[in-house]
Motif scaffolding. Structure first.
Motif, short mmCIF file in Angstrom:
data_model
loop_
_atom_site.label_atom_id
_atom_site.label_comp_id
_atom_site.label_asym_id
_atom_site.label_seq_id
_atom_site.Cartn_x
_atom_site.Cartn_y
_atom_site.Cartn_z
N ILE A 172 0.81 -1.22 0.00
CA ILE A 172 0.00 0.00 0.00
C ILE A 172 0.84 1.27 0.00
CG2 ILE A 172 -1.97 -1.10 1.10
CD1 ILE A 172 -1.07 0.20 3.73
N ALA A 173 2.14 1.14 0.03
CA ALA A 173 2.98 2.34 0.05
C ALA A 173 4.18 2.22 -0.90
CB ALA A 173 3.47 2.62 1.46
N ARG A 174 4.16 1.21 -1.74
CA ARG A 174 5.26 1.02 -2.68
C ARG A 174 4.69 0.57 -4.02
NH1 ARG A 174 6.93 -1.47 2.04
NH2 ARG A 174 8.70 -0.50 3.11
N SER A 175 5.38 0.94 -5.08
CA SER A 175 4.99 0.47 -6.41
C SER A 175 5.48 -0.96 -6.61
CB SER A 175 5.60 1.38 -7.49
OG SER A 175 5.09 2.69 -7.38
N THR A 176 4.64 -1.78 -7.20
CA THR A 176 5.01 -3.16 -7.51
C THR A 176 5.21 -3.29 -9.01
OG1 THR A 176 2.65 -3.68 -7.57
CG2 THR A 176 3.81 -4.13 -5.52
N PRO A 177 5.97 -4.30 -9.47
CA PRO A 177 6.21 -4.45 -10.91
C PRO A 177 4.92 -4.53 -11.72
CG PRO A 177 7.66 -5.89 -9.65
CD PRO A 177 6.69 -5.30 -8.67
N ASP A 178 3.93 -5.22 -11.17
CA ASP A 178 2.62 -5.31 -11.81
C ASP A 178 1.58 -4.66 -10.91
OD1 ASP A 178 3.53 -6.85 -14.06
OD2 ASP A 178 3.66 -8.57 -12.70
N VAL A 179 0.61 -3.99 -11.52
CA VAL A 179 -0.47 -3.38 -10.76
C VAL A 179 -1.44 -4.47 -10.32
CG1 VAL A 179 -2.37 -1.73 -10.81
CG2 VAL A 179 -0.22 -1.21 -12.01
N ASP A 180 -1.66 -4.59 -9.02
CA ASP A 180 -2.56 -5.62 -8.50
C ASP A 180 -3.98 -5.36 -8.97
OD1 ASP A 180 -0.51 -6.87 -7.08
OD2 ASP A 180 -0.82 -5.61 -5.31
N ALA A 181 -4.60 -6.38 -9.57
CA ALA A 181 -5.97 -6.22 -10.10
C ALA A 181 -6.69 -7.55 -9.99
CB ALA A 181 -5.95 -5.72 -11.53
N TYR A 182 -6.92 -8.02 -8.78
CA TYR A 182 -7.56 -9.32 -8.58
C TYR A 182 -9.04 -9.23 -8.93
CZ TYR A 182 -3.19 -9.88 -6.10
OH TYR A 182 -1.86 -9.90 -5.78
N PRO A 183 -9.54 -10.16 -9.74
CA PRO A 183 -10.94 -10.11 -10.17
C PRO A 183 -11.91 -10.35 -9.01
CG PRO A 183 -9.90 -12.17 -10.85
CD PRO A 183 -8.81 -11.30 -10.29
N PHE A 184 -13.17 -10.02 -9.27
CA PHE A 184 -14.22 -10.18 -8.27
C PHE A 184 -15.08 -11.40 -8.57
CE2 PHE A 184 -14.29 -5.27 -8.24
CZ PHE A 184 -13.23 -5.22 -7.33
N ASN A 185 -15.64 -11.97 -7.52
CA ASN A 185 -16.77 -12.88 -7.69
C ASN A 185 -17.92 -12.29 -6.87
OD1 ASN A 185 -16.35 -13.57 -4.97
ND2 ASN A 185 -15.20 -15.42 -5.49
N ALA A 186 -18.96 -13.06 -6.62
CA ALA A 186 -20.14 -12.52 -5.93
C ALA A 186 -19.81 -12.04 -4.52
CB ALA A 186 -21.23 -13.59 -5.87
N ASN A 187 -18.74 -12.54 -3.93
CA ASN A 187 -18.40 -12.20 -2.55
C ASN A 187 -17.27 -11.19 -2.44
OD1 ASN A 187 -20.32 -14.06 -1.43
ND2 ASN A 187 -18.91 -15.72 -1.99
N GLY A 188 -16.75 -10.74 -3.60
CA GLY A 188 -15.67 -9.77 -3.53
C GLY A 188 -14.43 -10.27 -4.26
N PRO A 189 -13.25 -9.74 -3.92
CA PRO A 189 -12.02 -10.15 -4.59
C PRO A 189 -11.74 -11.63 -4.40
CG PRO A 189 -11.67 -8.15 -3.29
CD PRO A 189 -13.01 -8.68 -2.91
N VAL A 190 -11.31 -12.30 -5.48
CA VAL A 190 -11.01 -13.73 -5.38
C VAL A 190 -9.73 -13.96 -4.57
CG1 VAL A 190 -12.22 -14.29 -7.51
CG2 VAL A 190 -9.78 -13.71 -7.60
N LYS A 191 -8.86 -12.98 -4.54
CA LYS A 191 -7.67 -13.04 -3.72
C LYS A 191 -7.63 -11.79 -2.86
CE LYS A 191 -2.66 -13.84 -3.89
NZ LYS A 191 -1.48 -14.06 -4.77
N ARG A 192 -7.52 -11.99 -1.56
CA ARG A 192 -7.63 -10.87 -0.63
C ARG A 192 -6.29 -10.62 0.06
NH1 ARG A 192 -13.78 -11.59 1.80
NH2 ARG A 192 -14.74 -11.92 -0.25
N MET A 193 -5.81 -9.40 -0.10
CA MET A 193 -4.53 -9.01 0.46
C MET A 193 -4.66 -8.71 1.97
SD MET A 193 -2.25 -9.22 -1.93
CE MET A 193 -3.15 -10.75 -2.29
N PRO A 194 -3.55 -8.70 2.70
CA PRO A 194 -3.60 -8.49 4.16
C PRO A 194 -4.36 -7.25 4.59
CG PRO A 194 -1.43 -9.27 3.54
CD PRO A 194 -2.18 -9.05 2.26
N ILE A 195 -4.21 -6.13 3.87
CA ILE A 195 -4.90 -4.91 4.29
C ILE A 195 -6.41 -5.07 4.13
CG2 ILE A 195 -4.66 -3.79 2.02
CD1 ILE A 195 -4.73 -2.15 5.54
N TYR A 196 -6.84 -5.74 3.06
CA TYR A 196 -8.27 -5.98 2.86
C TYR A 196 -8.81 -6.86 3.99
CZ TYR A 196 -12.63 -7.24 0.45
OH TYR A 196 -13.95 -7.42 0.13
N ARG A 197 -8.08 -7.91 4.32
CA ARG A 197 -8.53 -8.82 5.37
C ARG A 197 -8.58 -8.12 6.72
NH1 ARG A 197 -4.83 -12.38 2.78
NH2 ARG A 197 -3.44 -12.26 4.60
#
Length: 280
Positions: A172-197
């Protein structure tokens, strides 16, 4: 050559003065003709990682000039959490710029300092409620405050504007090589990062009457992000707020002025903030 040198020196002085003034109060010169309850709630602006007076300085100046707002106060938080207040409270469209001396401080620490700011505003200026505007990591600070510190606060939060919030980023405070863009399903992001959790575990602590405007950037149709934060990461907030949100709206800003570092210089962002916060 001497004349040219004098001109350049004068121009440099003007630039320096303008930079200094970005971290100082600035009031509207327009006479206030009416005031609504929306106009009477102060709005705090929190910068992102490494943020400074530039982060919201120009945006606030435009809100002063175009929407008759008042940048009444600047609150500087030093590395030990001591608060320095510049300016005085105004009772009409008050904006407060928050500046952290420790520009690498994390959301958890900034949220504690934000609590101190709210306690000060209530004790010294009799403020009963505020709005919060954040950019990038500043959005995480706001929601960490709402989920972990708000219950200790003597004042309520009415409206929140999140600009390019990395709510499901791996960093959340650094640029990563790829921009994180995890897709959604009916319950939200299919992969949930620590800050989201972490936010999801305490999201029920957010008072249900809070209204949220979530702004994100999309450079073009092929690039579904602002260069650093994807639409999916920013808008994963909708799944966090399904239950507690009183009002939630998303806005996508498009084009070359929709990059991560230029979103807070985008006039469409100005207009959306003014309409959401003051109803103008």
């Amino acid at each position: 050559m001497v004349v040219l040198g004098v001109i350049l020196s004068c121009l440099l002085l003007v630039v320096i003065v303008k930079i200094i003034l970005l971290g100082r109060p600035r009031s509207s010169k327009t006479q206030t003709v009416r005031s609504t309850p929306l106009d009477q709630v102060p709005t705090l602006f929190l910068p992102g990682y490494l943020g400074n007076r530039f982060s919201f300085g120009f945006l606030q100046n435009r809100l002063v000039s175009k929407f008759n707002a008042n940048k009444s106060m600047v609150i500087i938080v030093n590395r030990h959490g001591k608060l320095r207040v510049i300016g005085q409270m105004n009772d009409y469209r008050t904006m407060i710029q928050v500046l952290f001396k420790d520009k690498t401080s994390r959301p958890k620490q900034q949220a504690i300092w934000l609590l101190k700011i709210c306690q000060l505003l209530e004790a010294e200026y009799h403020v009963s409620s505020v709005n919060l505007v954040g950019h990038s990591m500043g959005c995480i600070t706001i929601f960490w405050y709402l989920t972990h510190e708000q219950a200790k606060s003597p004042i309520s939060v009415k409206r929140v504007v999140a600009i390019a919030g990395p709510f499901n980023d791996s960093e959340i405070a650094r640029s990563t090589p790829d921009v994180d863009a995890y897709p959604f399903n009916a319950n939200g992001p299919v992969k949930r990062m620590p800050i989201y959790r972490a936010l999801s575990q305490k999201i029920a602590a957010i008072p249900p009457e809070i209204s949220v405007l979530n702004i994100a950037g999309k450079i073009n149709d092929e690039q579904q992000n602002d260069g650093q934060v994807s639409l999916n990461s920013a808008f994963s907030l909708r799944y966090l707020l399904q239950q507690p949100a009183h009002y939630y709206r998303e806005v996508v800003i498009r084009g070359k002025w929709a990059t991560h570092r230029l979103l807070h210089e985008n006039r469409l962002v100005d207009a959306n903030i003014a309409k959401f916060i003051w109803g103008v």
